[in-house]
Scaffold this active site. Structure first.
Site, PDB file in Angstrom:
ATOM      1  N   CYS A  78       0.835  -1.189   0.000  1.00  0.00           N
ATOM      2  CA  CYS A  78       0.000   0.000   0.000  1.00  0.00           C
ATOM      3  C   CYS A  78       0.883   1.258   0.000  1.00  0.00           C
ATOM      4  CB  CYS A  78      -1.004  -0.028   1.149  1.00  0.00           C
ATOM      5  SG  CYS A  78      -2.372   1.161   0.912  1.00  0.00           S
ATOM      6  N   HIS A 188      -3.711  -4.826  -0.522  1.00  0.00           N
ATOM      7  CA  HIS A 188      -3.338  -5.447   0.752  1.00  0.00           C
ATOM      8  C   HIS A 188      -3.422  -6.968   0.637  1.00  0.00           C
ATOM      9  CE1 HIS A 188      -3.248  -1.877   3.406  1.00  0.00           C
ATOM     10  NE2 HIS A 188      -4.119  -1.391   2.540  1.00  0.00           N
ATOM     11  N   GLU A 190      -2.543  -9.081   2.791  1.00  0.00           N
ATOM     12  CA  GLU A 190      -2.933  -9.626   4.091  1.00  0.00           C
ATOM     13  C   GLU A 190      -4.437  -9.564   4.313  1.00  0.00           C
ATOM     14  OE1 GLU A 190      -2.499  -5.235   5.015  1.00  0.00           O
ATOM     15  OE2 GLU A 190      -1.700  -6.700   3.579  1.00  0.00           O
TER      16      GLU A 190
END
Length: 207
Positions: A78, A188, A190
């Site tokens: 990001c 992202h 994750e």
């Protein structure tokens, strides 16, 4: 594996995702541990200028530069990707980035901003980062700024050109880059479910 904690990233989410992908993970801003880790993940949330200030205060700019000079893997996520570029412009304020890649992080032009939610990407066929993922795999984005142009030309046949992945929200923008020891994503991983887990596993496998 170190998740670099300089005050501007979802370090716990990144830690959990890397651990699920099989890595031994430590969250730290310790200089020596960040320098000597097999891989360094640099998250980023918030304004470009604030992230750069936090990174510099933690000597992260120096750590990233030295690691890359020695071919040691670094991955940005990001705003942790955005600060790798030459500069960022937010609210008319221009801030110098790390200048690992040429380019300017500028506002997205789209009917709805921020770009928040799931989107597909267009990755190169020989991508290592997206290996094993379907072309319609979706990733989770949260951003209002992006890099819209890629102007790095590699003329030396002995040097591999960076692999650039694109996505579109109102206009095309750089969604990921693979460049030797330096990889980064605008989205992202994750927060991107199974697709993000595969992507992180691919990165860990190169360490």
């Amino acid at each position: 594996m170190v998740v670099f904690d300089y005050g501007f990233g979802n370090v716990r989410s990144a830690e959990r995702a890397l651990a699920r992908a099989g890595a031994e993970v430590e969250i730290t801003r310790d200089f020596d541990r960040a320098m000597n880790a097999d891989g360094l993940l640099v998250p980023g949330v918030g304004a470009f200028s604030a992230c750069m200030q936090g990174l510099t205060a933690a000597r992260g700019d120096w750590i990233i530069g030295r690691r890359l000079a020695g071919g040691r893997p670094v991955m940005g996520i990001c705003v942790g990707m955005q600060i790798l570029f030459e500069r960022g412009i937010e609210h008319g304020v221009e801030t110098e980035g790390l200048d690992e890649w040429p380019g300017t992080v500028a506002p997205l032009t789209a009917p709805i901003v921020p770009h928040m939610g799931w989107n597909t990407v267009q990755a190169p066929k020989d991508s290592e980062l997206f290996a094993g993922l379907d072309a319609d795999a979706r990733f989770y984005f949260v951003h209002s700024y992006a890099v819209h142009d890629w102007n790095l030309e590699v003329t030396n046949p002995k040097i591999r050109a960076p692999k650039v992945t694109w996505s579109t929200h109102g206009e095309p923008f750089v969604a990921a880059v693979e460049n030797g020891a330096l990889w980064a994503t605008q989205f992202h991983p994750e927060k991107s479910g199974d697709a993000g887990a595969t992507l992180l596993t691919n990165w860990i496998g190169t360490l």
